[in-house]
Design a protein around this motif. Structure first.
Motif, PDB file in Angstrom:
ATOM      1  N   GLN A  16       0.625  -1.077   0.131  1.00 36.27           N
ATOM      2  CA  GLN A  16      -0.172   0.164   0.148  1.00 36.27           C
ATOM      3  C   GLN A  16       0.802   1.618  -0.140  1.00 36.27           C
ATOM      4  OE1 GLN A  16      -2.501   1.050   3.421  1.00 36.27           O
ATOM      5  NE2 GLN A  16      -3.895   1.817   2.154  1.00 36.27           N
ATOM      6  N   CYS A  17       0.218   2.047  -1.178  1.00 40.26           N
ATOM      7  CA  CYS A  17       1.474   3.329  -0.835  1.00 40.26           C
ATOM      8  C   CYS A  17       0.672   4.560  -0.275  1.00 40.26           C
ATOM      9  CB  CYS A  17       1.785   3.988  -2.588  1.00 40.26           C
ATOM     10  SG  CYS A  17       2.285   5.370  -2.297  1.00 40.26           S
ATOM     11  N   VAL A  18       1.209   4.731   0.578  1.00 43.41           N
ATOM     12  CA  VAL A  18       0.873   6.117   1.568  1.00 43.41           C
ATOM     13  C   VAL A  18       1.458   7.432   1.185  1.00 43.41           C
ATOM     14  CG1 VAL A  18      -0.350   3.981   3.628  1.00 43.41           C
ATOM     15  CG2 VAL A  18       2.198   5.662   3.127  1.00 43.41           C
ATOM     16  N   LEU A  19       1.528   8.003  -0.389  1.00 47.72           N
ATOM     17  CA  LEU A  19       2.692   9.169  -0.305  1.00 47.72           C
ATOM     18  C   LEU A  19       1.219   9.989  -0.148  1.00 47.72           C
ATOM     19  CD1 LEU A  19       4.262  10.932  -1.219  1.00 47.72           C
ATOM     20  CD2 LEU A  19       4.691   9.960  -3.354  1.00 47.72           C
ATOM     21  N   CYS A  20      -0.047   9.654  -0.989  1.00 40.16           N
ATOM     22  CA  CYS A  20      -1.178  10.401  -1.212  1.00 40.16           C
ATOM     23  C   CYS A  20      -2.621  10.171  -0.615  1.00 40.16           C
ATOM     24  CB  CYS A  20      -0.937  10.996  -2.409  1.00 40.16           C
ATOM     25  SG  CYS A  20      -1.735   9.904  -4.010  1.00 40.16           S
ATOM     26  N   PRO A  21      -3.265  10.247  -0.886  1.00 43.18           N
ATOM     27  CA  PRO A  21      -4.997  10.605  -0.369  1.00 43.18           C
ATOM     28  C   PRO A  21      -5.203   9.415  -1.145  1.00 43.18           C
ATOM     29  CG  PRO A  21      -4.795  12.958  -0.134  1.00 43.18           C
ATOM     30  CD  PRO A  21      -3.433  12.509  -0.539  1.00 43.18           C
ATOM     31  N   HIS A  22      -4.616   8.854  -2.305  1.00 43.21           N
ATOM     32  CA  HIS A  22      -5.127   7.399  -2.840  1.00 43.21           C
ATOM     33  C   HIS A  22      -4.677   6.210  -1.932  1.00 43.21           C
ATOM     34  CE1 HIS A  22      -6.871   9.231  -6.527  1.00 43.21           C
ATOM     35  NE2 HIS A  22      -6.245   9.492  -6.521  1.00 43.21           N
ATOM     36  N   ARG A  23      -3.712   5.986  -1.554  1.00 43.72           N
ATOM     37  CA  ARG A  23      -3.397   5.410  -0.265  1.00 43.72           C
ATOM     38  C   ARG A  23      -3.958   4.236  -1.155  1.00 43.72           C
ATOM     39  NH1 ARG A  23      -2.583   6.601   5.004  1.00 43.72           N
ATOM     40  NH2 ARG A  23      -3.037   8.743   5.286  1.00 43.72           N
ATOM     41  N   CYS A  24      -3.179   3.867  -2.649  1.00 41.59           N
ATOM     42  CA  CYS A  24      -3.849   2.542  -3.559  1.00 41.59           C
ATOM     43  C   CYS A  24      -2.952   1.549  -2.900  1.00 41.59           C
ATOM     44  CB  CYS A  24      -2.782   3.084  -4.567  1.00 41.59           C
ATOM     45  SG  CYS A  24      -2.871   4.881  -5.787  1.00 41.59           S
ATOM     46  N   VAL A  25      -3.611   0.437  -2.531  1.00 41.09           N
ATOM     47  CA  VAL A  25      -2.885  -0.778  -2.530  1.00 41.09           C
ATOM     48  C   VAL A  25      -3.063  -1.580  -3.959  1.00 41.09           C
ATOM     49  CG1 VAL A  25      -4.175  -3.434  -2.045  1.00 41.09           C
ATOM     50  CG2 VAL A  25      -4.686  -1.523  -0.684  1.00 41.09           C
ATOM     51  N   LYS A  31       0.317  -1.255 -11.147  1.00 40.11           N
ATOM     52  CA  LYS A  31       1.276   0.465 -10.764  1.00 40.11           C
ATOM     53  C   LYS A  31      -0.433   0.311  -9.617  1.00 40.11           C
ATOM     54  CE  LYS A  31       3.049   0.670 -15.534  1.00 40.11           C
ATOM     55  NZ  LYS A  31       4.547   1.347 -15.696  1.00 40.11           N
ATOM     56  N   GLY A  32       0.293   1.951  -9.252  1.00 40.32           N
ATOM     57  CA  GLY A  32      -1.043   2.985  -8.191  1.00 40.32           C
ATOM     58  C   GLY A  32      -1.733   3.404  -9.662  1.00 40.32           C
ATOM     59  N   PHE A  33      -2.518   4.674  -9.250  1.00 36.89           N
ATOM     60  CA  PHE A  33      -3.510   5.690  -9.875  1.00 36.89           C
ATOM     61  C   PHE A  33      -2.642   6.305 -10.708  1.00 36.89           C
ATOM     62  CE2 PHE A  33      -5.513   9.849  -9.992  1.00 36.89           C
ATOM     63  CZ  PHE A  33      -6.764   9.007 -10.331  1.00 36.89           C
ATOM     64  N   CYS A  34      -0.977   7.378 -10.332  1.00 38.24           N
ATOM     65  CA  CYS A  34      -0.622   8.113 -10.639  1.00 38.24           C
ATOM     66  C   CYS A  34       0.359   6.726 -12.140  1.00 38.24           C
ATOM     67  CB  CYS A  34       0.309   8.371 -10.022  1.00 38.24           C
ATOM     68  SG  CYS A  34       1.376   7.363  -8.646  1.00 38.24           S
ATOM     69  N   LYS A  35      -0.032   5.906 -11.341  1.00 40.17           N
ATOM     70  CA  LYS A  35       1.161   5.130 -12.664  1.00 40.17           C
ATOM     71  C   LYS A  35       2.335   4.872 -12.589  1.00 40.17           C
ATOM     72  CE  LYS A  35      -2.256   5.972 -16.319  1.00 40.17           C
ATOM     73  NZ  LYS A  35      -3.366   7.095 -15.722  1.00 40.17           N
ATOM     74  N   ALA A  36       3.137   5.983 -12.006  1.00 39.81           N
ATOM     75  CA  ALA A  36       4.766   6.367 -11.391  1.00 39.81           C
ATOM     76  C   ALA A  36       5.095   5.623 -11.027  1.00 39.81           C
ATOM     77  CB  ALA A  36       4.829   7.563 -11.625  1.00 39.81           C
ATOM     78  N   ARG A  37       4.419   5.162 -10.053  1.00 41.13           N
ATOM     79  CA  ARG A  37       4.569   4.052  -8.399  1.00 41.13           C
ATOM     80  C   ARG A  37       4.881   2.788  -8.718  1.00 41.13           C
ATOM     81  NH1 ARG A  37       6.446   8.048  -5.827  1.00 41.13           N
ATOM     82  NH2 ARG A  37       6.564   7.129  -3.172  1.00 41.13           N
ATOM     83  N   ALA A  38       4.571   0.973  -9.141  1.00 39.25           N
ATOM     84  CA  ALA A  38       4.722   0.493  -9.184  1.00 39.25           C
ATOM     85  C   ALA A  38       5.171  -0.886  -7.984  1.00 39.25           C
ATOM     86  CB  ALA A  38       4.790  -0.182 -10.587  1.00 39.25           C
ATOM     87  N   CYS A  82       0.414  11.593 -12.734  1.00 39.34           N
ATOM     88  CA  CYS A  82       0.449  12.349 -11.954  1.00 39.34           C
ATOM     89  C   CYS A  82      -1.105  11.394 -10.990  1.00 39.34           C
ATOM     90  CB  CYS A  82      -0.969  13.232 -13.033  1.00 39.34           C
ATOM     91  SG  CYS A  82      -1.628  14.779 -11.509  1.00 39.34           S
ATOM     92  N   ASN A  83      -1.184  12.089  -9.888  1.00 34.34           N
ATOM     93  CA  ASN A  83      -2.331  12.153  -8.906  1.00 34.34           C
ATOM     94  C   ASN A  83      -3.093  11.828  -8.796  1.00 34.34           C
ATOM     95  OD1 ASN A  83      -1.614  13.702  -7.731  1.00 34.34           O
ATOM     96  ND2 ASN A  83      -0.893  12.972  -5.770  1.00 34.34           N
ATOM     97  N   LEU A  84      -3.778  12.733  -9.652  1.00 32.15           N
ATOM     98  CA  LEU A  84      -5.629  13.553  -9.756  1.00 32.15           C
ATOM     99  C   LEU A  84      -5.239  13.076 -11.896  1.00 32.15           C
ATOM    100  CD1 LEU A  84      -5.373  16.752  -8.291  1.00 32.15           C
ATOM    101  CD2 LEU A  84      -6.312  14.766  -6.832  1.00 32.15           C
TER     102      LEU A  84
HETATM  103  S1  SF4 Z   1      -1.838   7.424  -6.968  1.00 30.17           S
HETATM  104 FE1  SF4 Z   1       0.397   7.258  -7.092  1.00 30.17          FE
HETATM  105  S2  SF4 Z   1       1.268   8.456  -4.668  1.00 30.17           S
HETATM  106 FE2  SF4 Z   1      -0.662   8.646  -5.222  1.00 30.17          FE
HETATM  107  S3  SF4 Z   1      -0.992   6.514  -3.240  1.00 30.17           S
HETATM  108 FE3  SF4 Z   1      -1.487   5.734  -5.469  1.00 30.17          FE
HETATM  109  S4  SF4 Z   1       0.919   4.920  -6.257  1.00 30.17           S
HETATM  110 FE4  SF4 Z   1       1.170   6.741  -4.528  1.00 30.17          FE
END
Ligand code: SF4
Length: 326
Positions: A16-25, A31-38, A82-84
């Protein structure tokens, strides 16, 4: 690539990424929502680390920052992702790109390029700098001069506090209310004014931008709320109202009428915002005037400033203006 900061182990190699409010599992290989973290085999990786889509020396006014070393040049650099996922994104080709660009920089190479281009600092911009958080952090630690983020402010408090000591100035895009973030940015709401407050309270020079989109965030109540929230943080934070032009998925909406921008400026001044500027519109003066006596102190046209350097004190009435002037 680099192992990311701010993530948690979950069972079965999920993370789980906790960098931004998406908190992607994120499942392994995804990849996460931002497509930059996997998720690479149970480890969260910043795939955008050092991957560069655009770089150029820019006038600082272009960020926009009007009260931070006016007339200086900054080395602008950006990545992808981007996370939006804003329907109106002006840089959707890079913000919504699926895969990394082939151009790479190390943090040291960015600092060298900044010096070679005779720039006074680095602006992390073009796409959302928080999606390559680790690269911004590493580069800022080496640079130690003017580190500037042009950001959507969509970040959790812990990671923001960790970054803040290395940042000198920020322009934060404050977009609208909860409905706006949900329907137009396709993301859960976060009160981005909290990011503005943390930066301001930490001594980072802050300016805010609000893109006014007809029918979406141009209501008088919306504008009043935004202005009063900004004034609660500080009436000195410069506010840039920016004109919307149809783009990406929002082509059916007309450009913001100029009189809407004028109305927004008037609402902001009534609310007590000391410095209000209109952007993406050439028909209006963007000079800086003294909030106490109204004297014009910095003659600005577009991205250029003219006249003698301003030291931050009004020669007419002695008022000290918010900003970093030299
Ligand atoms: S959108 Fe990206 S930065 Fe935000 S929680 Fe998901 S993976 Fe992390």
């Amino acid at each position: 690539m680099k192992e990311a900061l701010f993530w948690k182990d979950l069972p079965d190699k999920n993370v789980q990424c906790v960098l931004c409010p998406h908190r992607c599992v994120i499942f392994p290989g995804k990849k996460g929502f931002c497509k930059a973290r996997a998720n690479h085999s149970g480890v969260l990786v910043s795939e955008s680390y050092g991957r560069v889509t655009s770089y150029a020396p820019d006038p600082i006014e272009k960020k926009p920052l009007y009260h931070f070393k006016p007339g200086s040049r900054v080395f602008s650099i950006g990545t992808y992702g981007c996370n939006l996922a804003c329907d109106f994104c002006q840089n959707f080709e890079i913000s919504q790109a699926e895969s990394p660009p082939s151009v790479t920089f190390s943090p040291e190479e960015v600092v060298e390029a900044m010096r070679r281009e005779d720039c006074s600092g680095i602006a992390y911009t073009y796409s959302e700098p928080l999606t390559w958080y680790e690269f911004v952090l590493d580069t800022s630690k080496i640079n130690r001069e003017d580190n500037i983020i042009v950001t959507n402010g969509y970040i959790n408090e812990g990671p923001l506090e960790h970054l803040v000591p290395h940042i000198d100035a920020a322009n934060v895009d404050v977009k609208g209310g909860s409905e706006f973030y949900r329907t137009l940015c396709h993301s859960p709401y976060k009160n981005v004014m909290e990011t503005v407050r943390t930066l301001y309270d930490s001594g980072v020079h802050v300016e805010a931008t609000n893109l006014i989109i007809p029918g979406h965030n141009d209501g008088e109540d919306d504008l009043r709320r935004l202005c009063s929230e900004l004034v609660e943080v500080s009436p000195d934070i410069p506010l840039h109202f920016s004109r919307f032009f149809p783009h990406y998925r929002l082509t059916g909406v007309s450009p913001t009428p100029i009189n809407t921008l004028d109305k927004a400026a008037s609402i902001a001044k009534d609310a007590g915002v000391n410095y209000v500027y209109l952007g993406n519109v050439w028909e209006r003066d963007t000079s800086t005037t003294c909030p106490s006596c109204g004297t014009k102190l910095l003659d600005r046209t577009g991205f250029s400033v003219r006249g003698p350097a301003f030291d931050g004190t009004c020669p007419q009435c002695g008022a000290k203006l918010y900003g970093v002037w030299k």
